[in-house]
Scaffold this motif. Structure first.
Motif, PDB file in Angstrom:
ATOM      1  N   ALA A   1      26.881  45.434  16.104  1.00 20.76           N
ATOM      2  CA  ALA A   1      27.325  45.958  14.591  1.00 20.76           C
ATOM      3  C   ALA A   1      27.308  47.130  14.585  1.00 20.76           C
ATOM      4  N   LEU A   2      27.772  47.610  13.469  1.00 22.37           N
ATOM      5  CA  LEU A   2      27.689  49.194  12.953  1.00 22.37           C
ATOM      6  C   LEU A   2      27.947  49.050  11.652  1.00 22.37           C
ATOM      7  N   ARG A   3      27.759  50.269  10.862  1.00 22.26           N
ATOM      8  CA  ARG A   3      28.261  50.151   9.446  1.00 22.26           C
ATOM      9  C   ARG A   3      28.970  51.371   9.355  1.00 22.26           C
TER      10      ARG A   3
ATOM     11  N   ALA B   1      30.578  58.451   7.789  1.00 20.07           N
ATOM     12  CA  ALA B   1      29.598  58.591   8.773  1.00 20.07           C
ATOM     13  C   ALA B   1      29.568  57.047   9.174  1.00 20.07           C
ATOM     14  N   ILE B   2      29.235  57.039  10.563  1.00 17.56           N
ATOM     15  CA  ILE B   2      29.065  55.767  11.153  1.00 17.56           C
ATOM     16  C   ILE B   2      27.525  55.819  11.760  1.00 17.56           C
ATOM     17  N   GLY B   3      26.832  54.584  11.343  1.00 12.93           N
ATOM     18  CA  GLY B   3      25.416  54.497  11.698  1.00 12.93           C
ATOM     19  C   GLY B   3      25.134  52.908  12.141  1.00 12.93           C
ATOM     20  N   ARG B   4      23.687  52.925  12.341  1.00 12.50           N
ATOM     21  CA  ARG B   4      23.212  51.575  12.530  1.00 12.50           C
ATOM     22  C   ARG B   4      24.121  50.899  13.792  1.00 12.50           C
TER      23      ARG B   4
ATOM     24  N   HIS C   1      30.482  47.085   6.640  1.00  9.78           N
ATOM     25  CA  HIS C   1      30.165  46.581   7.814  1.00  9.78           C
ATOM     26  C   HIS C   1      30.798  45.854   8.922  1.00  9.78           C
ATOM     27  N   VAL C   2      30.941  46.239  10.229  1.00 11.97           N
ATOM     28  CA  VAL C   2      31.638  45.915  11.314  1.00 11.97           C
ATOM     29  C   VAL C   2      30.956  45.303  12.326  1.00 11.97           C
ATOM     30  N   TRP C   3      31.390  44.002  12.847  1.00 12.82           N
ATOM     31  CA  TRP C   3      30.268  43.424  13.923  1.00 12.82           C
ATOM     32  C   TRP C   3      31.294  42.313  14.832  1.00 12.82           C
ATOM     33  N   LEU C   4      30.846  42.187  15.839  1.00 19.09           N
ATOM     34  CA  LEU C   4      31.116  41.084  16.835  1.00 19.09           C
ATOM     35  C   LEU C   4      30.413  40.022  16.852  1.00 19.09           C
ATOM     36  N   GLU C   5      31.294  38.771  16.509  1.00 17.39           N
ATOM     37  CA  GLU C   5      30.406  37.393  16.309  1.00 17.39           C
ATOM     38  C   GLU C   5      31.114  36.595  17.397  1.00 17.39           C
ATOM     39  N   GLN C   6      30.350  35.624  18.074  1.00 23.11           N
ATOM     40  CA  GLN C   6      30.674  34.570  19.125  1.00 23.11           C
ATOM     41  C   GLN C   6      29.913  33.428  18.831  1.00 23.11           C
TER      42      GLN C   6
END
Length: 170
Positions: A81-83, A92-95, A69-74
């Protein structure tokens, strides 16, 4: 013993209100409960509520051993986000999702670039496939093409939303 910080241990500075979002990534078993909740909430807010599409977002892939899971947080809030999923012959990249009030800042592009860099690094070391696949909403075809993705088949409906298959090979 004093409870105040010693001179060698200064108090941390308060987080700036103008700080840039922080890129984060984690496998399912590394996510805190709060992080998992925030990621799933964002996906439901956008994909289920905003897009008015009742579908099973929790599809059994979030907790696969290879999923990242990859996301930007502040300031403790997930902005986008994406996964990244490991499939037998491709990654595969999704969401891929951005909070409605955070669109237009390039956050999805930043996440996608980070994910593609991660995938390329794994391919270079022989620990992951070179091919990247996505099932993109059709209106985003040209946006994904900016990153090198090309259409690989006809449009299809997924949960009554037009999609198309795309691939990036490197």
């Amino acid at each position: 013993m004093s409870s105040s910080p010693s001179e060698s241990e200064p108090e941390p500075e308060p987080e700036s209100t103008t700080s840039e979002p922080v890129l984060r990534e984690a496998r399912f078993d590394q996510l805190t409960t709060a992080e998992l909740y925030a990621l799933l909430r964002l996906r439901v807010d956008v994909f289920v509520v905003e897009q008015a599409c009742a579908y099973p977002d929790i599809d059994g892939r979030d907790d696969e051993p290879g999923t990242v899971h990859v996301w930007l947080e502040q300031h403790g809030e997930v902005l986008a986000a994406l996964r990244v999923l490991e499939d037998p012959d491709a990654t595969a990249i999704g969401r891929v999702v951005t909070r409605a009030d955070q669109r237009g800042h390039g956050y999805a592009a930043r996440l996608l670039t980070a994910a593609l860099d991660r995938i390329a690094d794994r391919a270079r070391t022989g620990t992951g496939p070179r091919t990247v696949r996505i099932g993109a909403q059709t209106y985003l075809e040209h946006w994904y093409a900016r990153f090198g993705f090309v259409r690989t088949g006809p449009d299809y409906l997924e949960d009554d939303i037009p999609h198309l298959p795309m691939e990036l090979t490197g």
